[in-house]
Design an enzyme around this catalytic site. Structure first.
Site, mmCIF file in Angstrom:
data_model
loop_
_atom_site.group_PDB
_atom_site.id
_atom_site.type_symbol
_atom_site.label_atom_id
_atom_site.label_comp_id
_atom_site.label_asym_id
_atom_site.label_seq_id
_atom_site.Cartn_x
_atom_site.Cartn_y
_atom_site.Cartn_z
ATOM 1 N N SER A 216 0.837 -1.189 0.000
ATOM 2 C CA SER A 216 0.000 0.000 0.000
ATOM 3 C C SER A 216 0.882 1.253 0.000
ATOM 4 O O SER A 216 1.721 1.406 -0.876
ATOM 5 C CB SER A 216 -0.981 -0.037 1.174
ATOM 6 O OG SER A 216 -2.036 0.873 0.994
ATOM 7 N N ASP A 332 -8.972 -5.725 -5.465
ATOM 8 C CA ASP A 332 -8.572 -4.653 -4.556
ATOM 9 C C ASP A 332 -9.333 -3.397 -4.963
ATOM 10 O O ASP A 332 -9.013 -2.759 -5.971
ATOM 11 C CB ASP A 332 -7.067 -4.430 -4.667
ATOM 12 C CG ASP A 332 -6.537 -3.408 -3.668
ATOM 13 O OD1 ASP A 332 -7.367 -2.712 -3.028
ATOM 14 O OD2 ASP A 332 -5.307 -3.296 -3.536
ATOM 15 N N HIS A 363 -7.072 -6.121 -1.025
ATOM 16 C CA HIS A 363 -5.910 -5.257 -0.829
ATOM 17 C C HIS A 363 -4.761 -6.000 -0.163
ATOM 18 O O HIS A 363 -4.946 -6.713 0.827
ATOM 19 C CB HIS A 363 -6.314 -4.063 0.026
ATOM 20 C CG HIS A 363 -5.274 -2.988 0.090
ATOM 21 N ND1 HIS A 363 -4.660 -2.459 -1.023
ATOM 22 C CD2 HIS A 363 -4.724 -2.341 1.158
ATOM 23 C CE1 HIS A 363 -3.798 -1.534 -0.663
ATOM 24 N NE2 HIS A 363 -3.809 -1.451 0.654
#
Length: 611
Positions: A216, A332, A363
Site C-alpha cells: 500500500s 482490490d 488489498h
C-alpha cells in the site's frame, strides 16, 4: 619409538589445524536453486544487532531552517560486526510505523451526502498519538530476510514517527527521503546518532546493493525512490502501491473514494499519518495541508490538474533503473488494480527487468516467497539464477492459493483480443449483450438512488434504478484478460450526475464452494461532465446526449460454463461516490453504447462459448 613420536606430533598438528580452520570459518549467505537459504548462523534473534540513527536529507519541510533528518532502524546479523561481513539491504519505508489517527473520530472523513459540485461541510482535524518512546517497527520483513543473509532497514516517512519534516502525500520529499537513506547506505550521505547532534554513523556493513518492498503506502515509497534513479537501488517489489493520487481519489473526472474509506481524500490521509513532532505540526498544517492540499485537490469538480500531475509516478519514471516485480489483487477496491498495471507496462516499455504477480483477492498480498527470493537473490546478491528469463506474469487462478500462481508469457494474456458487445433493450428487467449491433426503437432510463448497492442492483429481477444487460449463459469457460472499456452515450436530467459501471458474473453466488470466487469482474466510474477531458468539466445540458469512452479496471478471470456476464449501468455508488439526493435520471442511447471485453481466443472463443 621416534617414529611413534613423530606420528603423534603429526596427529596433534593436524588436530590443531582442524580446530584453527573451524575457528576461522565464517558465516556467509548460502544459495540453492537460485534462492538465498535460511542460514543457522543468521537466525538467532538474540544475536541480531539493532540500532537507530538519523540520516540527514537535502530538504527542510518543517520550517525550522535545518535539513530534515529521517529516523532509521537497522537490524543486522552479528557477523556484520565481528566478522567484517557485508550484506545487501532490504529497505522498508512507511508513514505508519509510529502510529496513526484512529479514523473513528467524527468528522475525520468528508461528508459525502450533498449535491454534486457543492462544497461539503468542513471536517475536523484529529491529532495522531505516537506510540511508545521507540516507534514500533514491523518484524515481518526482519524475520523473513535477516536469516537469509540480508540486513533489514526500516525508515519512517517525513513527518511521521521520529522522522523530521512534514508528510506531503506524494510530494517530492517522500521520494527524496528514501533516496537519501539509500545514499547513506552507499556512503554518499551522512547519518547521525541523534536528530540534533554531529556524531556520525556509517553503514560499514553495507554492500551498497539495496532492494525495497512494502504494501500500500509502504509499496508506493519504493516506486517513489526508484523514480529518482538513485544509484544502489537495484530492485523493488511494490505490493498494491498507490502510483497516482489522482487515480486513488478520482476516476475519469469523478470524485471517488477508495473502497472502504468513503469520504477520504488526500488531506484526510495527511491527517491520518501526521505522527511527527507535535511542535512542528502547526507549520506543516498551514503550509502543506491547508494550502497545498486543500487548494490543489479541487474536491468540487474532480478535474485533473497540475497538483494531481505532480503526484503521479508514471510521469516520473525516466530516471528509473531498478528491476520491478509488481504485486496486486484483482479485487482490490482500495488501491484499484490499474495502479500496478500502468507502472508495470511503462517499466517493461523502458526495457527494465519486469514481472507482475496478480491474485484474486483484495488489498495487499505479497508474491510467494520463492518469487521474491529469486528476485532479490538475483539483483542484490548478484547470483545468476536466470530470473529475468522466467515468465513475466504470474496469475493466481480461481480457487488456487496465493502461493500457487500460474505462469503466463505476459499480462494481459497475449492470446486475448477485444470482443465488442452491443446492447439490446430490456429495462426494467434484463436487456441483452450481443455481438451484432442492435437497432433499438427507444432509449432506456434509470433513476439514481444511492440507497441501493451495486450488488442489490445486479441481483434484482427488475429495477428502475439500474440498467442490466447480459450475455447468454456460457456453455464453455470464458477467460477475460486485460482492460475492459465502455463507450456510452447518455443524457442527464440535471447538470451533474455520477456514472458507475460494473461487469459481473451471474447468477450471484453466495456459496463459498461455488465455481465463482467473486461475482464482481471489474468496475469503473466517470463524470459525464468530463466527457471530453478529465482536465475540464462543463455542466451538462439536461436532456442533451453526450458520448464518452473510458476504461474499467484491469482483470484476469475465468468465467465458468453455466455463468453469464452482466453489464450494470447505474449512477451513484454508495461505496465510492458523492451521494446526492435520489432522483437524477440518466437516459442511455443503447444504439450508441457498447462494451469491449478482452477475451482469450477473441471473438471465435466467445462465439463457441455462447452457442
Amino acid at each position: 619409538m621416534k617414529t611413534t613420536i613423530k606420528f603423534k606430533v603429526s596427529c596433534l598438528f593436524l588436530f590443531l589445524s582442524i580446530i584453527s580452520i573451524a575457528q576461522t570459518e565464517k558465516t556467509v549467505p548460502v544459495f540453492k536453486d537460485g534462492e538465498a537459504q535460511i542460514v543457522e548462523g543468521f537466525s538467532d534473534p538474540d544475536k541480531w544487532i539493532r540500532h537507530d540513527l538519523f540520516v540527514e536529507t537535502t530538504f527542510d519541510t518543517d520550517g525550522d531552517g535545518k535539513l530534515d533528518r529521517m529516523h532509521v532502524s537497522v537490524t543486522r546479523p552479528e557477523q556484520t560486526e565481528n566478522e567484517g561481513l557485508k550484506l545487501p539491504i532490504i529497505l522498508c519505508s512507511s508513514p505508519y510505523y509510529a502510529g496513526t489517527a484512529t479514523g473513528a473520530e467524527e468528522g475525520l472523513f468528508w461528508n459525502v451526502n450533498h449535491e454534486l459540485g457543492e462544497k461539503a461541510p468542513k471536517r475536523s482535524h484529529p491529532e495522531v498519538k505516537r506510540r511508545g518512546e521507540r516507534p514500533i517497527i514491523s518484524n515481518s520483513h526482519i524475520q523473513k530476510w535477516v536469516p537469509r543473509g540480508y540486513i533489514v532497514v526500516h525508515t519512517s516517512a517525513p513527518g511521521t514517527g521520529f522522522s523530521q519534516g512534514a508528510p506531503t502525500v506524494g510530494g517530492p520529499n517522500e521520494a527524496l527521503a528514501p533516496k537519501t537513506v539509500i545514499d547513506w547506505l552507499c556512503g554518499r550521505a551522512k547519518g547521525f546518532t541523534s536528530p540534533d547532534n554531529t556524531e556520525e554513523v556509517t553503514a560499514f556493513w553495507s554492500t551498497g546493493k539495496v532492494g525495497m518492498t512494502g504494501t500500500s503506502y509502504n509499496g508506493t515509497i519504493p516506486l517513489a525512490a526508484a523514480t529518482t534513479g538513485v544509484e544502489g537501488l537495484e530492485a523493488i517489489i511494490p505490493i498494491a502501491p498507490n502510483t497516482s493520487s489522482y487515480h486513488y481519489y478520482r476516476s475519469n473526472g469523478l470524485v471517488r473514494s477508495p473502497g472502504g474509506y468513503l469520504g477520504e481524500d488526500i488531506d484526510v490521509l495527511y491527517d491520518f499519518i501526521h505522527s511527527g513532532d507535535p511542535s512542528k505540526r502547526a507549520y506543516s498544517n498551514k503550509t502543506i495541508r491547508d494550502t497545498e492540499l486543500i487548494n490543489g485537490m479541487d474536491r468540487e469538480t474532480g478535474d485533473f490538474n497540475d497538483f494531481w500531475a505532480g503526484r503521479d509516478y508514471l510521469t516520473k519514471m525516466k530516471p528509473m533503473k531498478a528491476a520491478l516485480l509488481m504485486s496486486h489483487g484483482f479485487n482490490d477496491w482500495n488501491v484499484v488494480p490499474e495502479h500496478s498495471y500502468r507502472i508495470y507496462k511503462a517499466a517493461k516499455e523502458k526495457g527494465l527487468p519486469t514481472q507482475i504477480y496478480y491474485h484474486q483477492n483484495g488489498h495487499g498480498g505479497p508474491p510467494p516467497i520463492t518469487l521474491m527470493n529469486r528476485w532479490f537473490t538475483r539483483y542484490l546478491h548478484g547470483i545468476k539464477n536466470d530470473v529475468e528469463k522466467d515468465k513475466r506474469a504470474w496469475i493466481v487462478r480461481e480457487h488456487d492459493t496465493q502461493d500457487n500462481p500460474t505462469p503466463y508469457d505476459e499480462y494481459p494474456n497475449p492470446k486475448a483480443s477485444p470482443v465488442v458487445l452491443h446492447l439490446k433493450n430490456g429495462a426494467p428487467e434484463q436487456g441483452k449483450l450481443e455481438v451484432e449491433s442492435n437497432k433499438n426503437k427507444k432509449t432506456e432510463t434509470l433513476v439514481d438512488d444511492h440507497n441501493i448497492s451495486m450488488e442489490e442492483l445486479a441481483k434484482a429481477v427488475n429495477s428502475k434504478n439500474r440498467l442490466l444487460y447480459t450475455t447468454p449463459i456460457f456453455t464453455k469457460d470464458v477467460h477475460i484478460s486485460g482492460t475492459t472499456s465502455i463507450t456510452i452515450k447518455l443524457a442527464s436530467s440535471k447538470p451533474a450526475a455520477n456514472l458507475s459501471i460494473a461487469l459481473v458474473s451471474l447468477p450471484w453466488n453466495t456459496n463459498k464452494d461455488a465455481l465463482i470466487t467473486d461475482n464482481i469482474i471489474t468496475r469503473g466510474w466517470a463524470d459525464p461532465q468530463n466527457h471530453k477531458s478529465i482536465s475540464e468539466s462543463k455542466p451538462l445540458k439536461p436532456g442533451k446526449f453526450y458520448t464518452m469512452t473510458f476504461n474499467l479496471q484491469p482483470d484476469d478471470q475465468i468465467i465458468p460454463a453455466g455463468q453469464q456476464i452482466g453489464l450494470v449501468i447505474f449512477s451513484s455508488d454508495n461505496q465510492f461516490t458523492i451521494l446526492p439526493k435520489p432522483g437524477t435520471e440518466l437516459t442511455i442511447d443503447t444504439n450508441e453504447t457498447e462494451i469491449s471485453i478482452p477475451i482469450v481466443g477473441g471473438i471465435e472463443s466467445y462465439i463457441k462459448a455462447v452457442k
